[in-house]
Design an enzyme around this catalytic site. Structure first.
Site, PDB file in Angstrom:
ATOM      1  N   SER B  47       0.821  -1.210   0.000  1.00 25.45           N
ATOM      2  CA  SER B  47       0.000   0.000   0.000  1.00 25.45           C
ATOM      3  C   SER B  47       0.862   1.270   0.000  1.00 25.45           C
ATOM      4  CB  SER B  47      -0.957  -0.011   1.185  1.00 25.45           C
ATOM      5  OG  SER B  47      -0.251   0.019   2.396  1.00 25.45           O
ATOM      6  N   HIS B  48       2.171   1.138   0.155  1.00 22.99           N
ATOM      7  CA  HIS B  48       3.053   2.310   0.081  1.00 22.99           C
ATOM      8  C   HIS B  48       4.072   2.201  -1.042  1.00 22.99           C
ATOM      9  CE1 HIS B  48       1.543   3.178   4.201  1.00 22.99           C
ATOM     10  NE2 HIS B  48       1.537   4.379   3.679  1.00 22.99           N
ATOM     11  N   ALA B 123       4.661   6.271   3.995  1.00 16.97           N
ATOM     12  CA  ALA B 123       4.841   5.668   5.304  1.00 16.97           C
ATOM     13  C   ALA B 123       5.808   6.530   6.102  1.00 16.97           C
ATOM     14  CB  ALA B 123       5.378   4.248   5.149  1.00 16.97           C
ATOM     15  N   ASP B 178       5.861   0.961  12.594  1.00 16.93           N
ATOM     16  CA  ASP B 178       5.116   2.027  11.915  1.00 16.93           C
ATOM     17  C   ASP B 178       3.724   1.474  11.704  1.00 16.93           C
ATOM     18  OD1 ASP B 178       3.967   3.905  10.261  1.00 16.93           O
ATOM     19  OD2 ASP B 178       5.445   3.713   8.646  1.00 16.93           O
ATOM     20  N   ARG B 186      -5.806   2.633   5.744  1.00 11.56           N
ATOM     21  CA  ARG B 186      -6.813   2.930   4.717  1.00 11.56           C
ATOM     22  C   ARG B 186      -6.467   2.235   3.396  1.00 11.56           C
ATOM     23  NH1 ARG B 186     -11.920   5.166   4.925  1.00 11.56           N
ATOM     24  NH2 ARG B 186     -12.450   6.262   3.009  1.00 11.56           N
ATOM     25  N   ASP B 188      -5.037  -0.521   2.886  1.00 13.08           N
ATOM     26  CA  ASP B 188      -5.336  -1.952   2.880  1.00 13.08           C
ATOM     27  C   ASP B 188      -6.809  -2.209   2.570  1.00 13.08           C
ATOM     28  OD1 ASP B 188      -2.829  -3.148   3.344  1.00 13.08           O
ATOM     29  OD2 ASP B 188      -2.893  -2.493   5.428  1.00 13.08           O
ATOM     30  N   HIS B 229     -10.449   1.286  23.572  1.00 14.05           N
ATOM     31  CA  HIS B 229     -10.363   2.666  24.065  1.00 14.05           C
ATOM     32  C   HIS B 229      -8.909   3.137  24.178  1.00 14.05           C
ATOM     33  CE1 HIS B 229      -9.770   0.514  27.881  1.00 14.05           C
ATOM     34  NE2 HIS B 229      -9.195   1.608  28.306  1.00 14.05           N
ATOM     35  N   ARG B 304       8.389 -12.218  16.987  1.00 11.37           N
ATOM     36  CA  ARG B 304       9.098 -11.497  15.917  1.00 11.37           C
ATOM     37  C   ARG B 304       9.336 -10.054  16.326  1.00 11.37           C
ATOM     38  NH1 ARG B 304       7.911 -13.943  10.667  1.00 11.37           N
ATOM     39  NH2 ARG B 304       8.534 -11.969   9.745  1.00 11.37           N
ATOM     40  N   GLN B 308      10.447  -7.053  10.711  1.00  9.34           N
ATOM     41  CA  GLN B 308      11.363  -8.116  10.286  1.00  9.34           C
ATOM     42  C   GLN B 308      10.986  -8.612   8.894  1.00  9.34           C
ATOM     43  OE1 GLN B 308      14.153  -8.862  11.973  1.00  9.34           O
ATOM     44  NE2 GLN B 308      14.618  -9.856  10.017  1.00  9.34           N
TER      45      GLN B 308
END
Lengths: 338, 338
Positions: B47-48, B123, B178, B186, B188, B229, B304, B308
């Site tokens: 997505s980036h 990103a 990140d 969004r 995704d 919350h 993980r 990674q």
């Protein structure tokens, strides 16, 4: 017989001071700690109220904490102040360092206070609320003991690692949150154990790595973080920023330092302060109004602001005093040597 | 016919530059943007990656962004630098401001970079990774458009509001996360829509406030935050610190500014940098070792480290190039005017 006892905030303060000094705490430390315990009980944060006197005295009795430590302030740079708490409780160190933090944030826009070598058992909201009262936004965090497994694991490594944030709202209670990055605060599991209640299955795993509803098994196993891998990543960030960054222990280091005596975690704390009037390009009033519009957008759709329940309790307690379980009060009174 | 096309990173860079300049982007902006698009595709952040060229050109064509903006740097204090991006894309502003941010963090321990009036679509990890490469810990955040409901609500108010953090690990990839403080990015949801896939029910509600598995309905309704919350409180913190604190728009303000044209969000960004060798009490190597022990404690129990998968992809892509869906590549090539 009524199971609850009503106490005024003044009575609560006197009781807290009495219990602490009767157990050898220096008067200035006792007063600073009593203030946060009264604030916790006043706001009906049960795990940070009078119950903490038991934790505090236990830590005093096992000899880990320096009862009359004199914190030392190191003015590192225009944006950075450090206070070495000298292995005393954190409150006096915060009182000393926060005044300098406020000055620095006012002068250069952003500043950090690192507290080292402190025993820390209080909530962080009293600290960020103090800074909001000075017109600053504030962010605070600490590691604790290694009680929490990283996402994808089942063994304790991280602390419950709280993050607290406050935003100043002139003439109103600030926007404040203060939460553990674990699924729940350690104190809440302990309160369930004391009350003989089970816990939800997503709070913790037992020592074999299986989900458990038994608070005692949870405390021997590993707690989970909130929010899956994202919460786990934030929990690690707190370890790093309030640990190695400031030259202090991770939660695992704090547990090792404890040597199994079960004292309050001994570690560092990082507090950041932001001065909106220096950060903004000059229209600070407009900026505060934009923040108020955000809060309005939350409340107007029926959602709550964080800490609202706490502020409601505060107003009630200031008018009517606090209700304390009779058994808890008896346990606390028993801490005063005969 | 194979549905995937293999491209070298150099080819990807050339293609990105070509698409952007052919749509009127100034060469310096195009180069800076191409770098983050190549980095995204290289790390298999779909997505980036190259997909963002479509978003970027759409924003260029609708006339919102200044294609040749000259960012202006304002040196506010020893701990604070601001860059006014002048309604251009954010990358040049970051390149300009981050050099000064590094200097300030080295000198006073903690420093902040506020970028104002920028169009932001990348990103945040390329930015915090750059700072970690300079030996600093870094924290970055931005609002976006008002797509996300607060916990307890069903109406869009917050942005997807990413938080990124990096910790330097000399000789290794940094510890980096990140993530959107929404349940999902969004982009995704948009990728699910393009692929004709349903989405999990806890990602979003539709316009009537009911949970939905339809990505198109989700994009007309409201996304949820991650972590209940607590995630919602963090999402609000990003609004405040990267919005009103720095004199810039909240996500709702960015949506209003957009006037329905569907451009990339226009807002501010806050980046904090921390210098471990000034924060720690002098034993900086010990502190870095304590951080390494934490990472070891994560990996050794089979969990993980965040990013990674991205670093694994990076090594693959640097050796073998990247695989791009043929249809996506065709859509991107179609952006070059005939």
């Amino acid at each position: 017989m009524d199971n609850m006892v009503n106490l005024t905030l003044a009575e609560l303060s006197g009781l807290s001071n009495r219990v602490l000094t009767a157990n050898g705490m220096a008067a200035d430390h006792a007063q600073a700690i009593a203030e946060v315990i009264v604030a916790g009980q006043r706001d009906e944060c049960q795990s940070h109220g009078i119950y903490r006197l038991i934790v505090c005295v236990n830590t005093l009795r096992n000899g880990k904490v320096v009862r009359d430590a004199k914190p030392e302030l190191i003015d590192v740079s225009p944006a950075l102040v450090r206070v070495d708490a000298k292995f005393g409780y954190s409150q006096l160190a915060f009182q000393m360092g926060s005044k300098v933090l406020v000055q620095k944030a006012r002068q250069v826009g952003i500043a950090a206070l690192a507290i080292n070598h402190c025993f820390h058992f209080s909530a962080l909201w009293p600290e960020v609320e103090y800074l909001a009262g000075e017109g600053l936004a504030a962010l605070a965090m600490t590691p604790s003991h290694s009680w929490v497994a990283p996402a994808g694991g089942t063994k304790p490594l991280f602390g419950t690692n709280p993050i607290a944030f406050a935003w100043p709202r002139p003439g109103r209670f600030p926007y404040v949150f203060d939460f553990a990055t674990s699924a729940i605060a350690r104190g809440d599991i302990e309160l369930h154990r004391r009350a003989g209640k089970t816990i939800p299955l997503d709070w913790a795993v037992d020592a074999t790595g299986q989900p458990t509803d038994d608070p005692a098994a949870a405390m021997r196993g590993a707690m989970m973080t909130f929010g899956g891998h994202k919460g786990s990543a934030l929990c690690a960030m707190v370890e790093l920023l309030a640990g190695p960054l400031i030259g202090d222990l991770t939660s695992a280091g704090s547990t090792a330092y404890d040597q199994g005596v079960g004292a309050t975690p001994c570690h560092g704390e990082l507090i950041l302060a932001f001065n909106p009037s220096m950060f903004s390009s000059g229209n600070s009033d407009d900026d505060l109004q934009r923040a108020e519009a955000l809060f309005g957008g939350i409340v107007d759709q029926g959602a709550r602001l964080p800490s609202q329940r706490r502020f409601d309790a505060r107003l009630r307690s200031e008018a009517n005093g606090v209700e304390v379980p009779r058994q808890l009060l008896a346990d606390v009174l028993a801490l005063i040597p005969g």
